[in-house]
Write an enzyme that holds these catalytic residues in place. Structure first.
Site, mmCIF file in Angstrom:
data_model
loop_
_atom_site.group_PDB
_atom_site.id
_atom_site.type_symbol
_atom_site.label_atom_id
_atom_site.label_comp_id
_atom_site.label_asym_id
_atom_site.label_seq_id
_atom_site.Cartn_x
_atom_site.Cartn_y
_atom_site.Cartn_z
ATOM 1 C CE LYS A 91 -4.000 -2.222 2.219
ATOM 2 N NZ LYS A 91 -5.016 -2.075 3.300
ATOM 3 C CE1 TYR A 94 -9.368 -2.742 0.125
ATOM 4 C CE2 TYR A 94 -8.475 -0.976 -1.220
ATOM 5 C CZ TYR A 94 -8.292 -2.036 -0.349
ATOM 6 O OH TYR A 94 -7.022 -2.384 0.049
ATOM 7 C CG PHE A 151 -13.226 1.643 6.997
ATOM 8 C CD1 PHE A 151 -12.746 1.046 5.845
ATOM 9 C CD2 PHE A 151 -13.852 0.835 7.940
ATOM 10 C CE1 PHE A 151 -12.880 -0.318 5.633
ATOM 11 C CE2 PHE A 151 -13.995 -0.529 7.742
ATOM 12 C CZ PHE A 151 -13.508 -1.102 6.574
ATOM 13 N NE ARG A 206 -6.202 -11.819 5.954
ATOM 14 C CZ ARG A 206 -6.913 -10.694 5.787
ATOM 15 N NH1 ARG A 206 -7.204 -10.248 4.552
ATOM 16 N NH2 ARG A 206 -7.328 -10.007 6.808
ATOM 17 C CB THR A 230 -7.272 -5.485 9.915
ATOM 18 O OG1 THR A 230 -7.767 -6.661 9.266
ATOM 19 C CG2 THR A 230 -7.630 -4.259 9.084
ATOM 20 N NE ARG A 279 -2.427 -5.580 7.042
ATOM 21 C CZ ARG A 279 -3.589 -6.136 6.720
ATOM 22 N NH1 ARG A 279 -4.119 -7.076 7.487
ATOM 23 N NH2 ARG A 279 -4.231 -5.745 5.639
ATOM 24 C CG ASN A 325 -3.731 -2.177 6.781
ATOM 25 O OD1 ASN A 325 -3.586 -1.894 5.589
ATOM 26 N ND2 ASN A 325 -4.756 -2.876 7.222
ATOM 27 C CG HIS A 355 -5.348 -6.393 -0.334
ATOM 28 N ND1 HIS A 355 -6.585 -6.231 0.256
ATOM 29 C CD2 HIS A 355 -5.477 -7.411 -1.218
ATOM 30 C CE1 HIS A 355 -7.429 -7.121 -0.272
ATOM 31 N NE2 HIS A 355 -6.779 -7.832 -1.174
ATOM 32 C CD GLU A 388 -8.982 -9.302 -3.480
ATOM 33 O OE1 GLU A 388 -9.854 -9.020 -2.638
ATOM 34 O OE2 GLU A 388 -7.843 -9.702 -3.162
HETATM 35 P P1 IDP Z 1 -7.970 -6.680 5.713
HETATM 36 O O1 IDP Z 1 -7.162 -5.761 4.807
HETATM 37 O O2 IDP Z 1 -7.156 -7.130 6.900
HETATM 38 O O3 IDP Z 1 -8.593 -7.826 4.969
HETATM 39 P P2 IDP Z 1 -10.614 -5.461 5.771
HETATM 40 O O4 IDP Z 1 -11.570 -5.586 6.900
HETATM 41 O O5 IDP Z 1 -10.878 -6.225 4.519
HETATM 42 O O6 IDP Z 1 -9.146 -5.790 6.331
HETATM 43 O O7 IDP Z 1 -10.529 -3.912 5.425
HETATM 44 C C1 IDP Z 1 -9.909 -3.459 4.225
HETATM 45 C C2 IDP Z 1 -8.986 -2.304 4.550
HETATM 46 O O8 IDP Z 1 -9.772 -1.217 5.016
HETATM 47 C C3 IDP Z 1 -7.980 -2.553 5.664
HETATM 48 O O9 IDP Z 1 -6.813 -3.207 5.232
HETATM 49 C C4 IDP Z 1 -7.686 -1.157 6.138
HETATM 50 O O10 IDP Z 1 -6.770 -0.489 5.234
HETATM 51 C C5 IDP Z 1 -9.053 -0.505 6.014
HETATM 52 N N1 IDP Z 1 -9.788 -0.590 7.282
HETATM 53 C C6 IDP Z 1 -10.364 -1.673 7.825
HETATM 54 N N2 IDP Z 1 -10.974 -1.394 9.006
HETATM 55 C C7 IDP Z 1 -10.761 -0.078 9.204
HETATM 56 C C8 IDP Z 1 -11.153 0.816 10.257
HETATM 57 O O11 IDP Z 1 -11.806 0.454 11.219
HETATM 58 N N3 IDP Z 1 -10.745 2.113 10.098
HETATM 59 C C9 IDP Z 1 -10.026 2.553 9.032
HETATM 60 N N4 IDP Z 1 -9.647 1.730 8.023
HETATM 61 C C10 IDP Z 1 -10.001 0.435 8.109
HETATM 62 MG MG MG Z 2 -9.991 -7.760 3.455
#
Ligand code: IDP
Ligand code: MG
Length: 138
Positions: A10, A50, A58, A86, A92, A103, A113, A116, A127
């Site tokens: 990212k 997304y 968010f 993962r 996350t 991470r 973070n 992805h 994807e």
């Molecule tokens: P993941 O990337 O670990 O699979 P997801 O729940 O799919 O997590 O969320 C996608 C992306 O959205 C996350 O990687 C992060 O960049 C962002 N994100 C997820 N939850 C939050 C939040 O609570 N606040 C701000 N950004 C978030």
């Molecule tokens: Mg995800």
């Protein structure tokens, strides 16, 4: 069990100079890179990627962040690719990510973070083909 997953390094990790170290950690973990590109996403492309999160609070910030700088997108191949990746990237929220995970090492916040990783075999396939044509995959 599928043998591919999709990843992005990212904008935060790219801007902080972590492309090389993250790719090294990924290949050291046994992944073969079967497609890769270094690109700057548009709002449209990031929004589509997304779209599954479009109802989450968010979403708008996530899309803005993903277009704030270039990213590296890649398809990775290994046995049990999705689940093992993962584990390799960690939670996350980087403050909850296990020590030594990507991470934990390179991310600063839940939104920025570092990486992805696909969450299922089905989404890995969707994807990977969103970003790469058959001609770009090896
Ligand atoms: P993941 O990337 O670990 O699979 P997801 O729940 O799919 O997590 O969320 C996608 C992306 O959205 C996350 O990687 C992060 O960049 C962002 N994100 C997820 N939850 C939050 C939040 O609570 N606040 C701000 N950004 C978030
Ligand atoms: Mg995800």
């Amino acid at each position: 069990m599928s043998n591919i997953t999709f990843t992005m390094i990212k904008p935060d990790a790219v801007a902080n100079g972590h492309i090389g170290k993250i790719l090294d950690q990924i290949t050291t973990a046994g992944y073969q890179i079967t497609a890769m590109k270094y690109i700057h996403l548009t709002e449209k492309t990031a929004g589509e990627f997304y779209a599954v999160h479009s109802e989450r609070p968010f979403y708008k910030d996530l899309v803005s962040f993903m277009v704030s700088g270039p990213i590296v997108a890649a398809v990775l191949k290994k046995e049990n690719a999705v689940a093992d990746f993962r584990t390799l990237i960690g939670a996350t929220d980087p403050s909850k990510a296990e020590p030594g995970t990507i991470r934990n090492l390179y991310a600063k916040s839940i939104d920025a973070n570092a990486v992805h990783g696909s969450d299922s075999d089905e989404n890995a396939a969707i994807e990977a083909s969103f970003f790469f044509s058959n001609l770009e995959r090896f």
